[in-house]
Structures are given as C-alpha cells and as structure tokens.
Design a protein around this motif. Structure first.
Motif, PDB file in Angstrom:
ATOM      1  N   SER A 189       0.288   6.315  -0.149  1.00 44.67           N
ATOM      2  CA  SER A 189      -0.679   6.887  -1.081  1.00 44.67           C
ATOM      3  C   SER A 189      -0.268   6.568  -2.521  1.00 44.67           C
ATOM      4  CB  SER A 189      -0.791   8.398  -0.896  1.00 44.67           C
ATOM      5  OG  SER A 189       0.455   9.023  -1.104  1.00 44.67           O
ATOM      6  N   THR A 237      -4.705  11.627   1.318  1.00 42.99           N
ATOM      7  CA  THR A 237      -5.373  10.660   0.440  1.00 42.99           C
ATOM      8  C   THR A 237      -4.679   9.298   0.537  1.00 42.99           C
ATOM      9  OG1 THR A 237      -4.002  11.400  -1.422  1.00 42.99           O
ATOM     10  CG2 THR A 237      -6.180  12.419  -1.182  1.00 42.99           C
ATOM     11  N   THR A 268      -3.835   5.387   0.475  1.00 48.54           N
ATOM     12  CA  THR A 268      -4.276   4.202  -0.264  1.00 48.54           C
ATOM     13  C   THR A 268      -4.278   2.991   0.654  1.00 48.54           C
ATOM     14  OG1 THR A 268      -3.401   5.083  -2.345  1.00 48.54           O
ATOM     15  CG2 THR A 268      -3.820   2.719  -2.260  1.00 48.54           C
TER      16      THR A 268
END
Length: 320
Positions: free
Chosen positions: A13, A292, A294
């Motif tokens: 992330s 979250t 990435t």
C-alpha cells in the motif's frame, strides 16, 4: 506477532520509505496546532509550569510580554517545521530511489540521490524539486503544481534557515503556476498564496497556515510518486510473490545455498506460528495487511503454503 485480518489484503500500500516519512511528518498540522493551542494559553496569561516538569521556564511578567513570548515561540515552531519538512522530503527522495525493487533508470537515480551535479553555469546542484521531478517524469506522474509548491517549500527553507540570498527566487515556471490562487486556495484550506509569496520575498518565516499547507502538498506529491513506483514495479500478484520470496531467500538461505540456523526454532513451531512469523518478516519490506492496496494482493494461500513446507520443500521454493 501480527495477526492477518482475513478481511484485509496482503499487498503493497506504501513503500518502507513512505512509511518512514509519515512517521516523521504525518499529522504535522495536528502536532503544530497542539503547540499553537498551548501558546495561546501562554499569550492569555494562563501558562503555568506544571509541578515536576523538568524544564527551566519562567512565566511572562505581563500580558504584553506573554503575547510577545508566544509569538516568538510560534515563529520558532514554524521555522523548525520548515526545516524538518525539507529534510524529511530530501531523505524520502534518496530512500525511494534506493529501494531494491524500484524501476528507475540509473540517470534518474543519480539525480535523485545527489550522485551527480551540473556545472555551476548550468544550475549547479539539483534542487529538491528537480530531484522529485526527475522521478515524477520517469513514473509519468504529472503534478506540476505540487512540484512548484515543493520548490517553494525548499527555497523558503533555504531563505529562512540559511539566510540564502541566491536561492530566494523561484523559477519562472513555478512562479507562473503559483499564480493560480483559486486552485491553491481550494486545495489547501483557503491558503492565500499571494500573501505567502510576499512573505517569502520579504524573507519572513512561514505562518502556520503556510507551512502546514506546504507540508500537506509535499506529502500529496510523494504519495503519488510512491503509488506510481509500486504499481510499475508490481503489476501482478506473481511479481509481489516473487518479491516476498526474494526477501525470504536473503534472510533464510546462505550464499552456499543452505537454510540458515535462524530457522531452527521456526521448524519446531506449528504452521500457524510460522505464518505469523513470515508476515512479521515481510511487513518492514512493504507487504502488509491493508484495506487500501496499491499493488495486486497476495492470496492467503501463498503464506499458508510456505508455512506448511518442511525444510527441504522450503529450500527448494526459495532457491528454484
């Protein structure tokens, strides 16, 4: 050891470099505001030295002196925050360029890490914003306003901390971008960029709104660079898994290709303990449980499978 919430995903992330930056500069506005709230109490004559507090400090003798003392301390805090922000951003640019997984060209890395410079008649040492821009261009991150604000932060720091006359002028490109008063005001809680530029030209220390806005802008820019670097380096789940195996190989396998003694305890433990151990080992290198992500996520079965392997199987997995 950390438990993986099965509702979260194992992925990149943010980089280890960005985690370090956030540890030093995260919540900067709240931390500065905490100082300013305390100073308001002093300015109002309500500041008292708590019993047992081991500092030398004398309460101001009058309301006029109290206001003056608070104002001076506020400026000192803003100046210190300006210097800290510059140093933390500078370190991040060096750190992210040196991450083992980063996919930057050698020329960009040299600029970012200050390994190269230019002749004095061509600009001399690369500025903070130029080093960030070199990374941004290669990662195709188009953030000219944030680059301009980073130059503003850097040169304001040079002007106020070092009293540098040479660095007190912004580039023409940045000056043009910083004329966009409406966009900057909307993005950064009504920051008056025109007043900020006037204060910069007058070599005044940034006021709280100015420095917190510049810090927020710098973090926004670096977050975009961080995300772009991760997405380019780890486009697939397989790429993330290979990275994890590379980290484990470096820790657990000797140069001669045998498992290290540090795994003696590991193999006496049940698979659930081993799984937690592997998660703890990889977390400092960027792969964590996150809501979250990435990068693409690594499936739970990847770590479950590794944790279930015996020494012979694990050695084969890490060296094949």
């Amino acid at each position: 050891m950390p438990q993986l919430d099965r509702k979260q995903q194992l992925a990149f992330s943010r980089s280890s470099s960005f985690r370090r930056l956030q540890g030093k500069m995260g919540s900067a506005t709240y931390r500065l505001n905490t100082i300013f709230v305390g100073l308001e109490h002093i300015a109002a004559g309500k500041g008292q030295l708590p019993g047992g507090f081991a500092v030398t400090w004398k309460a101001p003798e009058s309301s006029e002196v109290a206001k003056q003392v608070a104002d001076q301390a506020r400026l000192f805090a803003c100046l210190a925050a300006t210097a800290l922000a510059y140093d933390v951003v500078d370190q991040y640019i060096e750190d992210i360029s040196s991450e083992p997984w980063i996919t930057l060209s050698e020329s960009t890395k040299q600029i970012a890490t200050k390994a190269v410079t230019r002749p004095s008649n061509q600009g001399g040492a690369y500025g903070l914003h130029e080093r960030a821009l070199a990374i941004a261009k290669e990662l195709e991150v188009d953030e000219p306003l944030h680059i301009a604000l980073l130059e503003f932060l850097a040169k304001w720091r040079n002007s106020t901390v070092h009293g540098s006359i040479r660095d007190a002028k912004l580039s023409d490109a940045s000056q043009k971008l910083l004329q966009n008063e409406v966009a900057i005001s909307e993005a950064y809680s009504h920051l008056n960029i025109k007043l900020a530029l006037d204060n910069f030209k007058s070599k005044k220390t940034p006021v709280p709104k100015e420095i917190t806005s510049l810090i927020a802008s710098a973090q926004n820019l670096l977050r975009k660079l961080d995300e772009a670097a991760i997405k380019e380096a780890f486009p697939t789940t397989d790429a993330v898994e290979r990275y994890c195996l590379c980290i484990f190989r470096g820790l657990f396998v000797t140069e001669s290709g045998v498992l290290t003694g540090r795994l003696n305890e590991y193999f006496t433990r049940p698979s659930d303990w081993r799984r937690k151990f592997l998660l703890k080992t990889i977390a400092p290198n960027g792969v964590t449980a996150t809501g979250t992500p990435t990068s693409p996520a690594v499936g739970d079965d990847f770590f479950d499978r590794l944790a279930a392997e015996d020494p012979k199987q694990l050695l084969k997995t890490l060296t094949e």
